[in-house]
Design an enzyme around this catalytic site. Sequence first.
Site, mmCIF file in Angstrom:
data_model
loop_
_atom_site.group_PDB
_atom_site.id
_atom_site.type_symbol
_atom_site.label_atom_id
_atom_site.label_comp_id
_atom_site.label_asym_id
_atom_site.label_seq_id
_atom_site.Cartn_x
_atom_site.Cartn_y
_atom_site.Cartn_z
ATOM 1 N N ASP A 164 -72.754 -36.467 0.915
ATOM 2 C CA ASP A 164 -73.115 -35.519 1.929
ATOM 3 C C ASP A 164 -72.749 -34.329 1.441
ATOM 4 O OD1 ASP A 164 -74.058 -35.050 4.335
ATOM 5 O OD2 ASP A 164 -72.007 -34.606 5.029
ATOM 6 N N GLY B 297 -84.096 -26.457 0.329
ATOM 7 C CA GLY B 297 -82.699 -26.026 0.926
ATOM 8 C C GLY B 297 -82.501 -24.574 0.748
ATOM 9 N N TYR B 298 -81.022 -24.152 0.634
ATOM 10 C CA TYR B 298 -80.624 -22.920 0.475
ATOM 11 C C TYR B 298 -80.941 -22.351 -1.089
ATOM 12 C CZ TYR B 298 -78.917 -23.994 5.213
ATOM 13 O OH TYR B 298 -78.622 -24.269 6.472
ATOM 14 N N ARG C 182 -73.794 -31.069 -6.907
ATOM 15 C CA ARG C 182 -74.130 -32.567 -7.011
ATOM 16 C C ARG C 182 -73.873 -32.947 -8.379
ATOM 17 N NH1 ARG C 182 -78.549 -32.012 -4.378
ATOM 18 N NH2 ARG C 182 -77.517 -32.737 -2.358
#
Length: 199
Positions: A72, A154-155, A182
């Site tokens: 997550d 995403g961002y 990650r």
Amino acid sequence: MQPLPRLIIATRNSHKSAEIRAMIGDRFEVVDATAFPDFPEIEETGTTFLENARLKAEGISSRVAGWVLSDDSGLEVDALGGAPGVWSSSFGGEEGNHAKNNARLLAEMAGKADRGARFRCTMVLARDGAEVANFSGAVEGRLVEALHGAGGFGYDPLFIPEGFDRTFAELGDDIKNSLSHRSRALQQVVVFLNAQEIK
């Protein structure tokens, strides 16, 4: 020739599984939850990255043999008190809508001098329905005031990692994968798995 041990990524997010597959190397056959259409969606009801990662890893590993890896992750913005955090993927009001998430972030950050932020990732390895270990990685950086770059997801078009002058979306996958939150968590996963008797 013996088949590779299988590592199941507890996600249906093809971007995420592709990043992990590229980073994990060739010691494992890496598959994700799309290979198991009967798997239920695991509801992410946790309030921390660790809680959500644990829910996914344990939920999937209780249904399949072998190692299951979940993560997550999200963006923590200093000027927003750590938001969007665990709600990063739904910040704009619609789960997984990157355009809406980025639009809301830009609106919330309008006029703010403190642009400090970080991507954080927590990973959980599980077997037989139980967590075996967890790992965390982060990359510090700052937010820009407009979208830059067409890569990543995403961002990424709004985040410049520390030590660089371009966003993740401009730097390309090779550089991003070498220093991302990650990759930093996954490096610890690889060290852990390499120390195990993998089967």
